[in-house]
Design an enzyme around this catalytic site. Structure first.
Site, short mmCIF file in Angstrom:
data_model
loop_
_atom_site.label_atom_id
_atom_site.label_comp_id
_atom_site.label_asym_id
_atom_site.label_seq_id
_atom_site.Cartn_x
_atom_site.Cartn_y
_atom_site.Cartn_z
CE1 TYR A 1 -2.49 7.53 -3.51
CE2 TYR A 1 -4.58 6.83 -4.47
CZ TYR A 1 -3.33 7.44 -4.61
OH TYR A 1 -2.95 7.95 -5.82
CG ASP B 1 -11.07 9.65 -0.19
OD1 ASP B 1 -11.92 9.32 -1.05
OD2 ASP B 1 -9.85 9.71 -0.43
CE LYS C 1 -10.40 4.40 -7.31
NZ LYS C 1 -9.64 4.56 -6.10
C1 LIG Z 1 -8.70 5.85 -5.97
C2 LIG Z 1 -8.76 6.71 -4.79
C3 LIG Z 1 -8.46 8.07 -4.84
C4 LIG Z 1 -7.86 8.71 -6.06
O1 LIG Z 1 -8.70 8.67 -7.16
P1 LIG Z 1 -8.07 8.84 -8.62
O2 LIG Z 1 -9.27 8.87 -9.51
O3 LIG Z 1 -7.19 7.64 -8.83
O4 LIG Z 1 -7.31 10.11 -8.62
C5 LIG Z 1 -8.67 8.85 -3.73
N1 LIG Z 1 -9.16 8.32 -2.59
C6 LIG Z 1 -9.46 7.01 -2.49
C7 LIG Z 1 -10.02 6.48 -1.22
C8 LIG Z 1 -9.25 6.17 -3.58
O5 LIG Z 1 -9.50 4.86 -3.45
#
Ligand SMILES: *Cc1c(COP(=O)(O)O)cnc(C)c1O
Length: 430
Positions: free
Chosen positions: A145, A240, A268
Site C-alpha cells: 500500500y 516506501d 507516520k
Molecule cells: C500509511 C502508509 C501510506 C499512506 O500514508 P497516509 O499518511 O495515510 O497518507 C503510504 N505508504 C505506506 C507504506 C503506509 O503504511
C-alpha cells in the site's frame, strides 16, 4: 463482559454525517462486522473507549505512535510550538532540524521535502521520478500500500503482465495502464515487466518490509536484486518507508538491510502522530523539484511547525531512550510466549514478525507474498478479533494489517495479551 452501549449510540450519529461513519475506511470495522469502538482518550500503551473500556493498543494509529500515546516529551513540544503560532507560510529552523535528523539516519537521503501525508509523499516521489527519468510507467507490488493516489490504486488485471485495472471507482483506466503490478519476493515477475516495457519504466516502488497486507518480510536477495534490475533498466527505485522509517531501525529498512534506494518516502513516526509526510534522495534527483527544477510540488501546510516539532521530539526520544530496542524486545517476548501455541496449531497459524511489527495469519506457514496472505481464513480472524477485543486487546479490525508495538508496552501488557491470544486460540480451535 464489556459494554459497547455508548460506542453504538455515537456510531449511529457518525453514519449520519460521515460516509460509513468514519474518515478512513478500515476504522469502520466492516470486515469484522462489529460496530466500531469510539475512542475517548489514550495514554501510553492504553486506549479508552466512550464506555470506559480499557484496551492494550496494538493499532497505535497504524504506526506513528512508536513511543505510545501522549508521550510527555512530545506533548510538551506540541504545546510549546503551538504557543508560537501554528502555520506561517514561511520557512522555520525547525524544518531544517527535522531534515538534518532524517539525513543523519538515512545515508541515501541528502535532501528532503516535507509534505502532509504518506499519500502525498508517494504521489510526489512518483512525479519526481517521472520528471527525472522522462518516462511514464511505474511498477508496484501486489499487496503493498502506498496511500490512495490514483496511480497506486490499481490491481493486476486478467493478463497481469500487460494490464492493470483500477482498484477503486473514479480512477481513469488510462492512468491505471501506466502502473504495473509485480509479485512480492518474486524478482522474475519484475524482470518480465521490464522486458516487455523496454525504456518505459520510470520507477519501481516497494515497501521494503511489507506491512499493509499484514507483515510480510522480504528476502534480502530479492531486495538487493530488485535494486540492481531497476538500475540496469535506468529506472529509479523508491522505498516506501512510511511505516518502517524510524521503526525497524532508525534508518528504516534500508538501514537494517544496508541497501540504498534512489528515493525514500516517509510519514507516520516522523510526525509523532500529527499529519506529515516526506520524500527525499540524492541532491541530483531532488534538485529536479520546483523551485530549483521543473517538477512542480507545493503545500500550504507543508513543514507545519507543530507537526515538525512533534516529529523532532519523537525522533529525539527514539535516539535518547532505546525506544526501538524496547519495542522490539516486547515483540520478541510476545512471539516467544506463543511458541507452544504455534507448535500446537502449526497448520492453522502463522505469525510473521520483525522489529516491533507482527501479524497473526490464520493460515499454515509460510506467508511470503500476497497469494499466501489471501489464503488466510477470514472467518477465523473475525472470531479472533472479537474474542481478544472482549479481553481488552485493541488490534486492527482486518487480517491484512500489522499490529504495532510501542516502547510504552510493558511486560505486563504482553503477558495479558499472550493470555488473551491463548484463550482465543483455544476457544476457536478446540
Ligand atoms: C500509511 C502508509 C501510506 C499512506 O500514508 P497516509 O499518511 O495515510 O497518507 C503510504 N505508504 C505506506 C507504506 C503506509 O503504511
Amino acid at each position: 463482559m464489556s459494554s459497547f452501549y455508548n460506542s453504538k449510540a455515537i456510531f449511529e450519529q457518525a453514519v449520519l454525517f460521515m460516509p460509513g461513519g468514519v474518515n478512513s475506511p478500515v476504522r469502520a470495522f466492516k470486515s469484522v462486522n462489529n460496530p466500531p469502538i469510539i475512542v475517548k482518550k489514550a495514554g501510553g500503551s492504553k486506549i479508552y473507549d466512550v464506555d470506559n473500556n480499557e484496551y492494550i493498543d496494538y493499532v497505535m494509529s497504524y504506526g506513528p505512535m512508536i513511543l505510545g500515546h501522549a508521550d510527555k516529551r512530545v506533548v510538551n513540544a506540541i504545546k510549546e510550538s503551538a504557543g508560537n503560532g501554528f502555520s506561517y507560510g514561511a520557512t522555520t529552523e525547525k524544518e531544517i532540524e527535522l531534515a538534518r535528523l532524517i539525513v543523519k539516519y538515512f545515508p541515501s537521503v541528502e535532501m528532503i521535502r516535507l509534505v502532509n501525508s504518506g499519500t502525498e509523499a508517494v504521489m510526489s516521489a512518483l512525479r519526481l521520478a517521472r520528471g527525472f527519468t522522462g518516462k511514464d510507467k511505474v511498477i508496484k507490488f501486489e499487496g503493498c500500500y502506498h496511500g490512495h493516489s490514483d496511480s497506486m490504486l490499481v490491481k493486476a488485471g486478467s493478463g497481469s503482465l500487460t494490464t492493470s485495472v483500477p482498484s477503486s471507482a473514479g480512477i481513469p483506466l488510462n492512468l491505471s495502464k501506466d502502473t504495473f503490478v509485480a509479485d512480492y519476493n518474486d524478482i522474475n515477475s519484475v524482470k518480465s515487466i521490464f522486458l516487455n516495457n523496454k525504456n518505459e519504466i520510470a520507477a519501481v516502488i516497494i515497501e521494503p518490509i511489507a506491512a499493509n497486507m499484514g507483515v510480510v518480510v522480504p528476502e534480502y536477495n530479492f531486495l538487493k536484486e530488485l535494486i540492481a534490475v531497476t538500475h540496469e533498466n535506468n529506472a529509479l527505485i523508491i522505498f516506501d518507508e512510511v511505516i518502517t522509517g524510524f521503526r525497524v531501525s532508525k534508518g528504516g529498512a534500508q538501514g537494517l538491510y544496508k541497501l540504498a534506494p534512489d528515493l525514500t518516502c516517509l510519514g507516520k513516526i516522523i510526525g509523532g502522530g500529527l499529519p506529515i509526510g516526506a520524500f527525499g534522495g540524492k541532491k541530483n534527483i531532488m534538485s529536479y523539484l520546483s523551485p530549483e527544477g521543473p517538477v512542480y510540488q507545493a503545500g500550504t501546510l507543508s513543514g507545519n511547525p507543530v507537526c515538525v516539532s512533534a516529529g523532532i521530539a519523537t525522533i529525539k526520544a527514539v535516539e535518547d531512550d532505546n525506544a526501538l530496542d524496547k519495542a522490539n524486545s516486547m515483540t520478541e517476548y510476545l512471539v516467544s510466549s506463543l511458541e507452544e501455541q504455534l507448535k500446537k496449531y502449526n497448520d492453522k497459524i502463522t505469525i510473521n514478525s520483525i522489529s516491533s511489527l507482527f501479524t497473526v495469519f490464520f493460515k499454515k506457514p509460510p506467508v511470503t507474498c500476497f497469494k499466501d496472505v489471501i489464503g488466510s481464513d477470514l472467518k477465523t480472524f473475525k472470531k479472533f478479533f472479537g474474542l481478544i477485543l472482549k479481553e481488552g486487546i485493541f488490534a486492527p479490525p482486518s487480517q491484512y494489517e500489522a499490529l504495532f508495538i510501542s516502547s510504552a508496552h510493558s511486560k505486563g501488557d504482553i503477558d495479558k495479551t499472550a493470555a488473551a491470544f491463548k484463550k482465543a486460540f483455544k476457544e476457536i480451535f478446540e
